[in-house]
Design an enzyme around this catalytic site. Structure first.
Site, PDB file in Angstrom:
ATOM      1  CB  SER A 128     -48.860  58.982 -19.011  1.00 47.06           C
ATOM      2  OG  SER A 128     -48.320  58.495 -20.205  1.00 47.06           O
ATOM      3  CD  GLU A 143     -39.439  53.762 -22.209  1.00 46.34           C
ATOM      4  OE1 GLU A 143     -38.672  53.367 -21.316  1.00 46.34           O
ATOM      5  OE2 GLU A 143     -40.436  54.459 -21.987  1.00 46.34           O
TER       6      GLU A 143
END
Length: 648
Positions: free
Chosen positions: A163, A459
């Site tokens: 990521s 989120e």
């Protein structure tokens, strides 16, 4: 030692070295271990070989390099062997359905590790057991893996990615299937849903996710079961190293073209203003920050008939060195977006969109009238996308009361409560989950199974789920949906900043302020939280005020206490292995203090939620600043606890 090398003087470590060199067929990592032995680098050897990466609900994460504590060919094989055995026990039709494996562009030349190599080795492990493998032939964004699990009805998926972690890192991300739960006793289902396995990794730099058959990330107890199976299958199987042979197997399938077509077909369901998109004169810059996102965001804009965004040339192609940024994380804001702003100035673009390197997150910035760039927080972009998704849904469903009652939005417990405010006024359902899309994805699947509509989830860490086709955060579909929203607002004469204000005026201002302290001493962290649980020296007694601010409710997800629930029992899952306390204040403030699962940080998330009509923003911001200062002074006590503030 059986290696012919000098002894380290530590018998247990010598055995670990011998075991490693017997099993490791990668000449680079084997040579690195041999060099450490020859040089007498005992501490470095211990760091490499004395502990094994823990497999948790987020899979694995660590630096690429030699040894059991790092990501390398051998640990990938061992992990996949354990995962394969766990799946064999879990699914009777495993060898009929199979798995999907995707990967990003990460590479670490010193150790010979790279995401593509790791993905090929994982495929070899499954194929050696007769399991069909859908291995992407090229790099893909992380959302393609959970999409493929759902689209092809597979048992599980693996994404090899780090990521937005530093360049030396890599990971193994697993998506799994809660359908398995329907075959388990009801009491065990209840236990599993109620129990959160929160873990603290000694190595905080590897990221790997496993996707189960519902396309959502795994939750406990699957992580424990997989971890146990890994420990029981450390010896490489005869064909686990045969990656080249596996790539020629009839069990191997390349899903790239089909998934590329089907994914963009699926997200077009969320395109509602194609005519506006076609005629829009809005100019948008996009950066993939040296990751995989460029090609896919260009395709997503095309699927929505949006004009292609201007690509930041220096960052559009994958580069595992990430040469133009210190940290490849657009959540860091302006430092990562400097080149994007420069291109926008050159092209006369007013908006910048950015993906992280595996394209599952999205950041946005807008040029203000003053000439300065405003980087939206994850909560602000969540408010914009949530508002937009509901507006589009409402336009399609008009006054369908039954459909509205079945409509849900989700966010994590540390994210803004703006969706709750919108839901209260508009009449749909809002739920909060624990932090992480593994919880939102699995809850979304529960609701979908009940015939509900899950419209949106987010989120605060710039993660957005805008389509049930991917039960995880997805920065590609979010980019296209944001592009359409930007075009629509421009036609109506509004900027993103102005729309944020309109949302807050209608539903109430939600002003947030998040940060963290660094602390490497676990005893200090435990003492800090235990002091809050034993306020005034009394057991099970939480503070009732913080400075001048009165506390109206406390939820402690470490102990399972929630003063707002019957019997003071928390509804959300709890875990004694991590720290997380939420304080609700009488002035509308909410503050959560929690430890990080992967870093030596104590994080805090604060928000002041005002009722509609209370539009004195200056006062609200000062009130939140005062509240944060009170929390830092009274709860964190940074000087006493020797806490390091977040670096500027």
């Amino acid at each position: 030692m059986e290696t012919g090398l000098s002894s380290t003087g530590d018998a247990e470590l010598d055995q670990a070295v011998s075991r490693w060199l017997r099993s490791d067929k990668n000449p680079k990592t084997a040579s690195m271990v041999q060099d450490l032995v020859r040089n007498g680098a005992v501490e470095a050897l211990r760091k490499c070989l004395s502990s094994r990466m823990e497999f948790g609900t987020a899979g694995l994460r660590a630096a690429m390099g030699p040894g059991t504590s790092c990501m390398n060919d051998l640990t990938i094989i061992q992990t996949t062997q354990g995962f394969c055995c766990y799946l064999e026990e879990s699914f009777a039709d495993f060898k009929d359905r199979g798995v999907v494996i995707g990967y990003d562009a990460r590479a670490h030349p010193p150790s010979g590790g790279c995401s593509k190599r790791f993905a090929s080795l994982a495929a070899a492990v499954f194929i050696s057991r007769g399991v069909p493998v859908h291995l992407f032939s090229d790099i893909t964004p992380t959302p393609f893996v959970p999409f493929t699990v759902l689209h092809l009805r597979l048992c599980a998926g693996i994404m090899v990615t780090a990521s937005h972690n530093p360049k030396q890192d890599n990971g193994y991300k697993v998506t799994a299937f809660t359908y398995l739960l329907t075959f388990l006793p009801t009491s065990l289902i209840t236990y599993m849903l109620a129990y959160l396995f929160a873990y603290m990794l000694a190595i905080n730099t590897l990221f790997c996710s496993v996707y189960w058959r519902n396309g959502a990330q795994i939750v406990s107890p699957h992580d424990k079961g997989i971890a146990k199976a890994i420990e029981e299958n450390l010896e490489p199987w005869p064909k686990s190293w045969s990656a080249e042979e596996a790539l020629k197997s009839p069990l191997l399938n390349d899903p790239y073209q089909d998934i590329h077509t089907q994914y963009f077909k699926a997200i077009q369901k969320h395109c509602h203003h194609r005519d506006i998109n076609k005629g829009s004169e809005v100019k948008i810059v996009h950066t993939s920050v040296h990751g995989v996102g460029h090609t896919f965001v260009q395709s997503a804009f095309k699927a929505f008939d949006l004009h292609p965004p201007y690509a930041v040339e220096e960052q559009k192609d994958p580069d595992p060195e990430f040469p133009t940024v210190k940290y490849p994380n657009p959540e860091e804001g302006e430092g990562v977006l400097t080149l994007s702003f420069a291109l926008a100035e050159k092209e006369g673009a007013g908006v910048v969109l950015a993906n992280d390197p595996d394209a599952d997150r999205l950041a946005a910035a807008e040029k203000e009238a003053s000439g300065r760039w405003r980087v939206f927080t994850g909560n602000e972009l969540g408010a914009l996308l949530g508002w937009w998704m509901f507006r589009c849904w409402k336009d399609q469903n008009c006054d369908d009361a039954a459909a509205l009652k079945n409509l849900y939005m989700l966010s994590s417990t540390v994210s803004s409560k703006i969706l709750r405010a919108i839901a209260l006024k508009e009449g749909f359902h809002y739920e909060e989950t624990l932090t992480g899309f593994k919880w939102m994805g699995n809850r979304a699947q529960d609701l979908l199974d009940q015939g509900k509509t899950v419209l949106f989830a987010f989120e605060e860490a710039i993660g957005y789920m805008c389509s049930p086709s991917v039960l995880d955060k997805d920065g590609v579909s979010a980019a296209a949906i944001a592009g359409e929203m930007i075009s629509y607002l421009a036609k109506e004469g509004f900027t993103l900043s102005e729309q944020v204000e309109r949302i807050y005026k209608e539903y109430g201002y939600h002003i947030s302020k998040n940060s963290y302290f660094i602390c490497h001493d676990q005893q200090v962290i435990r003492s800090l939280f235990e002091r809050l649980r034993n306020h005034g020296g009394r057991g099970d007694s939480y503070p009732t005020e913080c400075g001048r601010f009165s506390i109206s409710a406390v939820r402690d997800l470490t102990t399972g206490y929630d003063s707002n629930q019957p019997g003071n029992k928390a509804v959300l899952p709890t875990s004694s292995s991590s720290q997380m306390i939420t304080f609700t204040f009488s002035n509308g403030g909410v503050a959560t203090m929690r430890t990080s699962g992967t870093e030596p940080k104590i994080k805090y998330y604060t928000e002041l939620c005002a009722a509609p009509g209370n539009s004195d923003v200056t006062h609200l911001k000062k009130e939140l600043d005062d509240l944060v200062n009170a929390i830092v002074e009274n709860f964190f006590e940074p000087e006493k606890n020797k806490l390091q503030p977040k670096p500027e």
